[in-house]
Design a protein around this motif. Structure first.
Motif, PDB file in Angstrom:
ATOM      1  N   VAL A  78      -5.795  47.763 -57.946  1.00  0.00           N
ATOM      2  CA  VAL A  78      -7.078  47.190 -58.337  1.00  0.00           C
ATOM      3  C   VAL A  78      -7.440  47.717 -59.721  1.00  0.00           C
ATOM      4  CG1 VAL A  78      -8.505  48.998 -57.260  1.00  0.00           C
ATOM      5  CG2 VAL A  78      -9.459  46.712 -57.615  1.00  0.00           C
ATOM      6  N   ALA A  79      -8.062  46.852 -60.505  1.00  0.00           N
ATOM      7  CA  ALA A  79      -8.584  47.233 -61.814  1.00  0.00           C
ATOM      8  C   ALA A  79     -10.096  47.023 -61.793  1.00  0.00           C
ATOM      9  CB  ALA A  79      -7.953  46.392 -62.918  1.00  0.00           C
ATOM     10  N   ALA A  80     -10.857  48.096 -62.037  1.00  0.00           N
ATOM     11  CA  ALA A  80     -12.318  48.016 -62.152  1.00  0.00           C
ATOM     12  C   ALA A  80     -12.635  47.688 -63.604  1.00  0.00           C
ATOM     13  CB  ALA A  80     -12.949  49.335 -61.733  1.00  0.00           C
ATOM     14  N   LEU A  81     -13.335  46.591 -63.817  1.00  0.00           N
ATOM     15  CA  LEU A  81     -13.524  46.078 -65.170  1.00  0.00           C
ATOM     16  C   LEU A  81     -14.909  46.378 -65.736  1.00  0.00           C
ATOM     17  CD1 LEU A  81     -11.751  42.615 -64.792  1.00  0.00           C
ATOM     18  CD2 LEU A  81     -10.779  44.842 -65.377  1.00  0.00           C
ATOM     19  N   GLY A  82     -14.992  46.236 -67.045  1.00  0.00           N
ATOM     20  CA  GLY A  82     -16.231  46.497 -67.767  1.00  0.00           C
ATOM     21  C   GLY A  82     -17.281  45.430 -67.574  1.00  0.00           C
TER      22      GLY A  82
END
Length: 193
Positions: free
Chosen positions: A88-92
């Motif tokens: 998972v990538a937590a984005l801005g």
């Protein structure tokens, strides 16, 4: 003993702790590297995320990026799925994107249920991978059901929480969220199932 670091000079560096020297440098991002996550199934593989809107998969043996995924926004945090086949990538923005490495594709996007554009600061999976915990810049944290992505997530905290870190207990029976608070107040909130 070795340690892997991410840095603001667009590199990830593998260090020899005993000699305090860099043994490998991994270059490929076009900006600050904000997060790294080691594969839970292969100690030679890791992912890195950066402000260049990319997540890169690296293999320590080849010293190269073996794959790259483009996100819609800068990447604040990356975390591997427990089986090592996804991350998972937590984005801005308010999104967390779950990528499947085997299919080289986006599997699912999770968005803050509050409908705002607050940054997703970090995300972490439960030990089973059924739940994904995400904390946002607006001081909220949610638990998402990964298998049933269309279900509304459960809010974890009744009070606001300026999460700076989160982790799941190795045996899976608790979630800890480090709360920066305001000023010099800090605390750890523990959530039990």
């Amino acid at each position: 003993d070795r340690i892997l670091t991410a840095s603001g000079d667009s590199e990830c560096i593998l260090w020899d702790v005993g000699t305090q020297t860099a043994t490998e440098v991994f270059s490929g991002h076009d900006g600050d590297v904000t997060s790294i996550s080691l594969s839970p199934t292969d100690p030679n593989v890791f992912v890195s995320g950066g402000v260049d809107n990319t997540v890169r998969v690296w293999d320590v043996r080849t010293r190269k990026s073996t794959d790259s995924f483009t996100a819609d926004h800068e990447v604040n945090h990356v975390s591997y799925f427990p089986d090592g086949n996804a991350f998972v990538a937590a984005l801005g923005n308010s999104e967390c994107k779950l990528y499947d490495q085997r299919a080289h594709s986006l599997f699912r996007t999770f968005t803050s249920p509050l409908g705002n554009t607050s940054e997703c600061k970090m995300a972490q999976f439960s030990n089973s991978g059924r739940l994904m915990f995400a904390c946002y810049d607006d001081e909220t944290c949610f638990a998402y059901d990964v298998a049933m992505g269309d279900q509304a997530p459960q809010r974890l905290d009744s009070d606001k929480c300026r999460a700076k870190c989160l982790d799941v207990h190795p045996q899976g029976y608790a979630l800890a969220i480090g709360d920066a608070g305001s000023g010099k107040d800090t605390s750890v909130k523990i959530f039990w199932p």
